[in-house]
Design a protein around this motif. Sequence first.
Motif, PDB file in Angstrom:
ATOM      1  N   GLU A  10      30.736  26.227  18.894  1.00  0.00           N
ATOM      2  CA  GLU A  10      29.365  26.225  18.395  1.00  0.00           C
ATOM      3  C   GLU A  10      28.787  24.817  18.264  1.00  0.00           C
ATOM      4  O   GLU A  10      27.588  24.616  18.442  1.00  0.00           O
ATOM      5  N   SER A  11      29.636  23.836  17.946  1.00  0.00           N
ATOM      6  CA  SER A  11      29.143  22.474  17.750  1.00  0.00           C
ATOM      7  C   SER A  11      29.522  21.531  18.889  1.00  0.00           C
ATOM      8  O   SER A  11      29.369  20.314  18.771  1.00  0.00           O
ATOM      9  N   ALA A  12      29.985  22.070  19.997  1.00  0.00           N
ATOM     10  CA  ALA A  12      30.476  21.241  21.097  1.00  0.00           C
ATOM     11  C   ALA A  12      29.345  20.594  21.881  1.00  0.00           C
ATOM     12  O   ALA A  12      28.290  21.184  22.096  1.00  0.00           O
ATOM     13  N   ALA A  13      29.600  19.375  22.327  1.00  0.00           N
ATOM     14  CA  ALA A  13      28.713  18.700  23.269  1.00  0.00           C
ATOM     15  C   ALA A  13      29.187  18.900  24.705  1.00  0.00           C
ATOM     16  O   ALA A  13      28.389  18.826  25.642  1.00  0.00           O
ATOM     17  N   TYR A  14      30.487  19.147  24.876  1.00  0.00           N
ATOM     18  CA  TYR A  14      31.103  19.362  26.181  1.00  0.00           C
ATOM     19  C   TYR A  14      32.040  20.563  26.068  1.00  0.00           C
ATOM     20  O   TYR A  14      32.823  20.640  25.128  1.00  0.00           O
ATOM     21  N   VAL A  15      31.950  21.472  27.036  1.00  0.00           N
ATOM     22  CA  VAL A  15      32.828  22.645  27.024  1.00  0.00           C
ATOM     23  C   VAL A  15      33.597  22.693  28.344  1.00  0.00           C
ATOM     24  O   VAL A  15      33.005  22.792  29.426  1.00  0.00           O
ATOM     25  N   ILE A  16      34.915  22.610  28.243  1.00  0.00           N
ATOM     26  CA  ILE A  16      35.794  22.674  29.407  1.00  0.00           C
ATOM     27  C   ILE A  16      36.115  24.129  29.727  1.00  0.00           C
ATOM     28  O   ILE A  16      36.442  24.917  28.838  1.00  0.00           O
ATOM     29  N   VAL A  17      36.017  24.470  31.002  1.00  0.00           N
ATOM     30  CA  VAL A  17      36.375  25.810  31.473  1.00  0.00           C
ATOM     31  C   VAL A  17      37.326  25.660  32.661  1.00  0.00           C
ATOM     32  O   VAL A  17      37.007  24.957  33.626  1.00  0.00           O
ATOM     33  N   GLY A  18      38.470  26.291  32.586  1.00  0.00           N
ATOM     34  CA  GLY A  18      39.375  26.323  33.728  1.00  0.00           C
ATOM     35  C   GLY A  18      38.987  27.446  34.669  1.00  0.00           C
ATOM     36  O   GLY A  18      38.708  28.566  34.237  1.00  0.00           O
ATOM     37  N   ALA A  19      38.943  27.144  35.966  1.00  0.00           N
ATOM     38  CA  ALA A  19      38.552  28.130  36.978  1.00  0.00           C
ATOM     39  C   ALA A  19      39.621  28.150  38.073  1.00  0.00           C
ATOM     40  O   ALA A  19      39.460  27.513  39.119  1.00  0.00           O
ATOM     41  N   PRO A  20      40.714  28.890  37.866  1.00  0.00           N
ATOM     42  CA  PRO A  20      41.871  28.817  38.760  1.00  0.00           C
ATOM     43  C   PRO A  20      41.747  29.662  40.034  1.00  0.00           C
ATOM     44  O   PRO A  20      42.690  30.364  40.424  1.00  0.00           O
ATOM     45  N   LEU A  21      40.612  29.582  40.689  1.00  0.00           N
ATOM     46  CA  LEU A  21      40.415  30.317  41.941  1.00  0.00           C
ATOM     47  C   LEU A  21      41.263  29.691  43.045  1.00  0.00           C
ATOM     48  O   LEU A  21      41.268  28.472  43.218  1.00  0.00           O
ATOM     49  N   LEU A  84      28.933  29.517  32.640  1.00  0.00           N
ATOM     50  CA  LEU A  84      28.476  28.126  32.601  1.00  0.00           C
ATOM     51  C   LEU A  84      27.014  28.033  32.179  1.00  0.00           C
ATOM     52  O   LEU A  84      26.627  27.103  31.458  1.00  0.00           O
ATOM     53  N   SER A  85      26.212  28.990  32.591  1.00  0.00           N
ATOM     54  CA  SER A  85      24.810  29.030  32.157  1.00  0.00           C
ATOM     55  C   SER A  85      24.717  29.234  30.652  1.00  0.00           C
ATOM     56  O   SER A  85      23.859  28.632  29.984  1.00  0.00           O
ATOM     57  N   ASP A  86      25.582  30.073  30.109  1.00  0.00           N
ATOM     58  CA  ASP A  86      25.610  30.269  28.660  1.00  0.00           C
ATOM     59  C   ASP A  86      25.909  28.958  27.939  1.00  0.00           C
ATOM     60  O   ASP A  86      25.293  28.641  26.901  1.00  0.00           O
ATOM     61  N   ILE A  87      26.846  28.201  28.474  1.00  0.00           N
ATOM     62  CA  ILE A  87      27.190  26.906  27.874  1.00  0.00           C
ATOM     63  C   ILE A  87      25.983  25.976  27.900  1.00  0.00           C
ATOM     64  O   ILE A  87      25.662  25.311  26.906  1.00  0.00           O
ATOM     65  N   ARG A  88      25.303  25.934  29.023  1.00  0.00           N
ATOM     66  CA  ARG A  88      24.099  25.099  29.132  1.00  0.00           C
ATOM     67  C   ARG A  88      23.027  25.549  28.138  1.00  0.00           C
ATOM     68  O   ARG A  88      22.375  24.729  27.488  1.00  0.00           O
ATOM     69  N   ASN A  89      22.846  26.841  28.006  1.00  0.00           N
ATOM     70  CA  ASN A  89      21.822  27.365  27.105  1.00  0.00           C
ATOM     71  C   ASN A  89      22.144  27.078  25.639  1.00  0.00           C
ATOM     72  O   ASN A  89      21.240  27.049  24.798  1.00  0.00           O
ATOM     73  N   GLU A  90      23.421  26.859  25.361  1.00  0.00           N
ATOM     74  CA  GLU A  90      23.833  26.498  24.003  1.00  0.00           C
ATOM     75  C   GLU A  90      23.685  25.009  23.732  1.00  0.00           C
ATOM     76  O   GLU A  90      23.977  24.541  22.629  1.00  0.00           O
ATOM     77  N   GLY A  91      23.249  24.252  24.740  1.00  0.00           N
ATOM     78  CA  GLY A  91      23.012  22.829  24.568  1.00  0.00           C
ATOM     79  C   GLY A  91      24.202  21.942  24.864  1.00  0.00           C
ATOM     80  O   GLY A  91      24.173  20.740  24.557  1.00  0.00           O
ATOM     81  N   ALA A  92      25.254  22.492  25.472  1.00  0.00           N
ATOM     82  CA  ALA A  92      26.443  21.716  25.814  1.00  0.00           C
ATOM     83  C   ALA A  92      26.523  21.512  27.322  1.00  0.00           C
ATOM     84  O   ALA A  92      25.860  22.197  28.101  1.00  0.00           O
ATOM     85  N   MET A  93      27.341  20.549  27.728  1.00  0.00           N
ATOM     86  CA  MET A  93      27.576  20.311  29.147  1.00  0.00           C
ATOM     87  C   MET A  93      28.832  21.033  29.606  1.00  0.00           C
ATOM     88  O   MET A  93      29.898  20.854  29.006  1.00  0.00           O
ATOM     89  N   VAL A 239      24.405  16.112  34.592  1.00  0.00           N
ATOM     90  CA  VAL A 239      24.174  17.318  33.790  1.00  0.00           C
ATOM     91  C   VAL A 239      25.338  18.296  33.917  1.00  0.00           C
ATOM     92  O   VAL A 239      25.363  19.327  33.247  1.00  0.00           O
ATOM     93  N   GLY A 240      26.295  17.986  34.780  1.00  0.00           N
ATOM     94  CA  GLY A 240      27.473  18.826  34.962  1.00  0.00           C
ATOM     95  C   GLY A 240      28.548  18.059  35.704  1.00  0.00           C
ATOM     96  O   GLY A 240      28.254  17.070  36.395  1.00  0.00           O
ATOM     97  N   PHE A 241      29.800  18.500  35.557  1.00  0.00           N
ATOM     98  CA  PHE A 241      30.932  17.756  36.121  1.00  0.00           C
ATOM     99  C   PHE A 241      32.073  18.725  36.409  1.00  0.00           C
ATOM    100  O   PHE A 241      32.290  19.686  35.661  1.00  0.00           O
TER     101      PHE A 241
END
Length: 273
Positions: A10-21, A84-93, A239-241
Amino acid sequence: MFPGAVTDRESAAYVIVGAPLDVSTTFQPGTRFGPDRVRLFARSFEDYDHHTGGHFSELGVHDDGDLHAWDDAQEYLTFLGGKLSDIRNEGAMPILIGGEHTVSRAGVQACEPDVFVALDAHLDLRAEYDGNPSSHATVTHHALETAEEAIILGARTGDEAEWERASAGDVTVVEPDELSDWLASICDQSPVIDGSVYLSIDIDAADPSVAPGTGTMEPFGLGSWEMQEVVRTLAPACVGFDVVEVSDRDDGQAATLAGKLLRSFVYQHAAET
């Protein structure tokens, strides 16, 4: 959990997501192990960064874990893009750890950058590879469906049609021996790049002697220092990485480099934004 990622979502500025495709890797599979490998080999890093004076554990990083991948790449990209769009909409990268490079498509679509910048050995400008439009070899082609411009740093291979496509005005290719001059030229600009940036690091941009643990190795590549300079220079405009294509085919060299570049990105972005 990525080491030092202690902030709640909820208070994150950056959210890491693993995508093991790992469904279209051309030569050596194993990118499904990438997110876990990067987290593992990042455990030895110090929390403090002397370049920026930052402590990673104080920069608002949250690790949301892995989004389980399945065989239908297009369906997975849609689901990943929604997260990832949800993360952006929450104000995090959003910060992605792949997985094959295909996952970058979801990141670009969610972040809607003006410029797609890829550190990559390959041009990835094919519309399809072996009949597969969702192949990891099509990432830059698809990124240009969202971004207005693509800059490919460290590229040194592609088929004839890709090199022809790369000569168009919306694509810039900076080969390994040109990177230092390119960095010097943009550092004289303000801003360094005109518009928002999505930065994607395919670990095969590095020379195989530096990061052998990847699917499609290509000699005569970049050194780790050069890749870090790119990250530090471009981070404030991003804006993304993501960092992708790390596999389990080495003793941790590729994963260690990937984890260090991810941390360098967060340190620099947090320090300058």
